[in-house]
Write an enzyme that holds these catalytic residues in place. Structure first.
Site, PDB file in Angstrom:
ATOM      1  N   ASP A 271       0.869  -1.169   0.000  1.00 56.27           N
ATOM      2  CA  ASP A 271       0.000   0.000   0.000  1.00 56.27           C
ATOM      3  C   ASP A 271       0.916   1.231   0.000  1.00 56.27           C
ATOM      4  OD1 ASP A 271      -2.177   1.614  -0.020  1.00 56.27           O
ATOM      5  OD2 ASP A 271      -3.161   0.708   1.695  1.00 56.27           O
TER       6      ASP A 271
HETATM    7  C1  BGC Z   1      -5.023   3.179   0.169  1.00 60.92           C
HETATM    8  C2  BGC Z   1      -5.221   2.173  -0.933  1.00 60.92           C
HETATM    9  C3  BGC Z   1      -5.066   2.837  -2.280  1.00 60.92           C
HETATM   10  C4  BGC Z   1      -3.699   3.477  -2.344  1.00 60.92           C
HETATM   11  C5  BGC Z   1      -3.420   4.145  -3.668  1.00 60.92           C
HETATM   12  C6  BGC Z   1      -3.751   3.989  -0.002  1.00 60.92           C
HETATM   13  O1  BGC Z   1      -3.699   5.056   0.887  1.00 60.92           O
HETATM   14  O2  BGC Z   1      -5.009   2.525   1.417  1.00 60.92           O
HETATM   15  O3  BGC Z   1      -6.469   1.572  -0.808  1.00 60.92           O
HETATM   16  O4  BGC Z   1      -5.256   1.913  -3.301  1.00 60.92           O
HETATM   17  O5  BGC Z   1      -3.597   4.451  -1.312  1.00 60.92           O
HETATM   18  O6  BGC Z   1      -4.166   5.262  -3.853  1.00 60.92           O
END
Ligand code: BGC
Length: 720
Positions: A271
């Site tokens: 993530d």
């Molecule tokens: C979130 C994810 C997301 C990623 C990219 C993160 O902060 O937890 O769900 O896909 O950012 O935007």
């Protein structure tokens, strides 16, 4: 599934330098302006970027995101394919969560439709809209089982039941990926957040979790298992730790369970910043530690941190990470790129996509997702010929319907606000009186004019999503005040609640004669809600999540085990295990939802009430039938639900577990017979070591309209 690309991936790998291999594992944030573009191109030419994340902030769902610039993506891709040494195309990922230009209901709402086929079709449309503009890969679906609606990200999940979540997860993956991942209209899906993020303590985002292996296998993992079975190409690891072990650096979760037990063949992406966050979590001192821990654990691609890019080459040269581990990760990435057909078709060919069908499906799913939870004295459906007073904070709001994580939603005429939707649905008939925007100072007067008051209530999308948790999930006091004013005028009052979580409605409920939970249901959300309250559509959604009466009752979910003092828990809560200051039962239980008609269930019919373990192992099943009749005056849609209870087992088993459901349309006076087959896969459970067991003994089978049904038969699995 992705094995067939192994040979070609190995051939490509053999031609790569160490630097190029590292580049394949680096997902860099897109550059979209000025001098950054040229610098970015240079990096692509040098093979430093294997994937691009098409958003510009760590909380992409909350912040304004630049639109995807297809021409620029094609230019970058040209640098990778024609101007870099390796010629490997990059894979472009974006958060296309529950819609692209056409926005579908938030996933929590979609789960309430209990209609996985429709969800699959809708997600196919989403893929088409996004893929056409150059996105290859979506960071969706999210399948974090959640029992705490204070957590803002509950909107993105498929909620408290592992079976329903699995059905929905599988449908979404199949919708995004289609039958063929290399289809230009398909997106690679990403099962996230693996694993346990939905258990964030106290409903606070990014928080720690405590999850036993027993809970993990039986509740948290099933949707991931379903996504893997549906062929999901990628998995995103989660921020959280489980019992003190960050998932980002966990061999247990990322390798032993995900690959060893679930059989996942694609690649794992971190993530945003979760690789560097190993420092905050106290496991790493510097970038190199983070990289070594994450990659060795089985985390293949580094999203946005660039720690792999900065340190991996040196780590391999020094032997802290073996070249074998590096190669394994690169192979996984290459296989998905090959499966996506990027080598044959690296460039996007933007063209116009006709959104007509998408908008139609979107309205259908919005209508199917909405749950009618109260309808005293049949106040709904409303006659279009009457005088309606309209009030509440969400009559003029348009953006709220898209919900959180709607990066590219079009807010044009196809997304009416509630006022416009009601006007359109009423047409020339009846009369409409509307409170002014803002403080609703004129509400008493406006409410006095109508035969019925309709209030657009709820929470805004800005109250939901990532890092947007609430400590009190009741409606805001001003909304209660409006409902009281409407009641004080002696008017029948209907609440249409636009929300992203199961709000605690105990305080307002007595002032509303009817309540429609309309969620944040996307482009056609307001329109679908208006059509339901005026009876153009039958309400047919069912709660995929428990509605607690008040915040203090959280966590409250249906698939609990018995307490040692009688079987109560969720089901009738006895004084000994309830609260001295409130009734602890849910306001609306899992599976609950009303229709404009009434259904009657027959007793459960079954041919055999006994089955041997041997027969089960051979694949034989128990068959149950039930007759459901429509005893009202309107056509209706019933969701027939089957639950089981394993009465005596080696571990405590839930009092009810959903194992099958079917949505059926039934005409007035008509009776339909619904049949369910239940086999080994539904009767067992996972032990803490991840092995699946079915134990002999008594099982109660319930078939009815929601998880509280008493319609039951008892069956037995015999030893042999
Ligand atoms: C979130 C994810 C997301 C990623 C990219 C993160 O902060 O937890 O769900 O896909 O950012 O935007």
């Amino acid at each position: 599934m992705y094995e067939k690309f192994e040979k070609r991936a190995r051939e490509i790998l053999a031609g790569l330098s160490l630097k190029e291999k590292v580049g394949q594992l680096n997902q860099a944030v897109v550059a979209m302006e000025g001098d950054d573009i040229e610098k970015y191109k240079e990096r692509v030419r040098r093979g430093e970027i294997g994937s691009v994340i098409l958003c510009n902030s760590p909380t992409a769902g909350n912040d304004e995101q630049k639109a995807v610039l297809t021409d620029l993506l094609n230019e970058y891709q040209y640098c990778a394919v024609e101007e870099s040494q390796s010629s490997i195309p990059m894979i472009y990922g974006r958060d296309v969560i529950h819609g692209h230009h056409t926005v579908y209901p938030i996933p929590l709402a979609s789960a309430c439709s209990f209609d996985p086929e429709l969800v699959r079709d809708c997600y196919r449309c989403i893929a088409k809209e996004a893929a056409t503009e150059g996105t290859h890969w979506t960071f969706s679906p999210m399948m974090d089982l959640c029992r705490d609606p204070r957590w803002g990200r509950i909107i993105e999940g498929l909620e408290e039941d592992p079976y329903l979540s699995s059905q929905m997860a599988s449908a979404m993956v199949k919708g995004f990926q289609g039958d063929d991942l290399s289809d230009p209209y398909s997106l690679v899906a990403c099962a996230k957040h693996y694993v346990g993020y939905g258990f964030s303590e106290g409903g606070r985002d990014y928080n720690r979790t405590e999850i036993s292996d027993y809970t993990l296998y039986n509740y948290v993992l099933p949707p991931f298992r379903a996504a893997v079975e549906a062929g999901v190409g990628t998995v995103m690891s989660s921020f959280n730790d489980i019992n003190g072990e960050p998932v980002t650096s966990s061999k247990k979760y990322l390798t032993a369970i995900l690959r060893g037990q679930l059989g996942f063949e694609g690649f794992v992406v971190s993530d945003w910043y979760s690789v560097s966050q190993l420092k905050q979590q106290g496991l790493a001192e510097n970038e190199a530690d983070c990289t070594a821990l994450a990659l060795n654990a089985g985390l293949d691609m580094d999203m946005s941190d660039e720690h792999y890019a900065h340190t991996l080459e040196e780590l391999v040269l020094s032997g802290r990470v073996s070249e074998e581990v590096l190669d394994r990760a690169v192979l996984r990435v290459l296989k998905i790129k090959l499966a996506k057909g990027l080598f044959e078709r690296p460039y996007a060919q933007p063209h116009h996509v006709d959104r007509g069908e998408h908008i139609e499906l979107c309205e259908r799913l919005a209508a199917e997702s909405m749950v009618l939870v109260k309808n005293e004295a049949g106040v709904l459906p409303l006659s279009k010929d009457q005088k309606i007073s309209l009030g509440g904070p969400y009559i003029y709001e348009r953006r709220c319907h898209h919900g959180s994580w709607a990066l590219d939603g079009y807010l044009g005429a196809s997304t009416p606000n509630f006022l416009e939707a009601v006007r359109e649905v009423m047409g020339e008939r009846g009369e409409l009186f509307v409170t002014s925007e803002g403080l609703h100072d004129d509400s008493n007067y406006i409410f006095s004019l109508g035969d019925t008051v309709v209030l657009a209530l709820g929470e805004n999308y800005t109250d939901t999503g990532e890092a947007r948790c609430r400590s009190n999930i009741g409606l805001y006091p001003q909304q209660l005040e409006l409902a009281k004013r409407a009641k004080a005028q002696g008017k029948k009052t209907v609440g249409v609640v636009f929300c992203g979580r199961p709000l605690a409605l105990e305080n307002i409920e007595p002032y509303l004669d009817a309540i429609l939970i309309a969620w944040h249901s996307g482009t056609r959300g307001a329109h679908a809600a208006a059509r339901i309250i005026f009876g153009d559509y039958e309400p047919s959604g069912r709660c995929a999540v428990t509605f607690a009466r008040k915040t203090g009752h959280i966590p409250l979910y249906y698939n609990v085990t018995a307490t040692p003092r009688e079987v109560d828990g969720y089901y009738g809560i006895r004084p000994s295990s309830s609260y001295v200051d409130s009734i602890g039962t849910p306001l609306y239980p899992f599976g609950y939802g009303l229709s404009y008609t009434k259904f009657k269930y027959s007793d459960i019919l079954c041919e055999n009430t006994e089955i041997s373990m041997e027969a089960l192992k051979k694949g034989e099943k128990l068959c149950f039938r039930v007759k459901v009749s429509n005893v009202g005056e309107r056509e209706g849609v019933e969701t027939v639900q089957l639950y089981i209870r394993d009465v005596k087992a080696s571990m405590m088993r839930p009092l009810r577990e959903l194992k099958a459901f079917e949505r059926v349309i039934i005409l007035p006076g008509e009776e339909k017979e619904i049949a369910f087959e239940i086999g080994k896969g539904s009767l067992g459970f996972y032990l803490a070591d991840g092995s699946y067991t079915v134990e002999p003994g008594e099982f109660e089978i319930y078939i009815g309209e929601n998880c509280l049904t008493h319609n039951k038969v008892t069956v037995k699995i015999t030893d042999r």
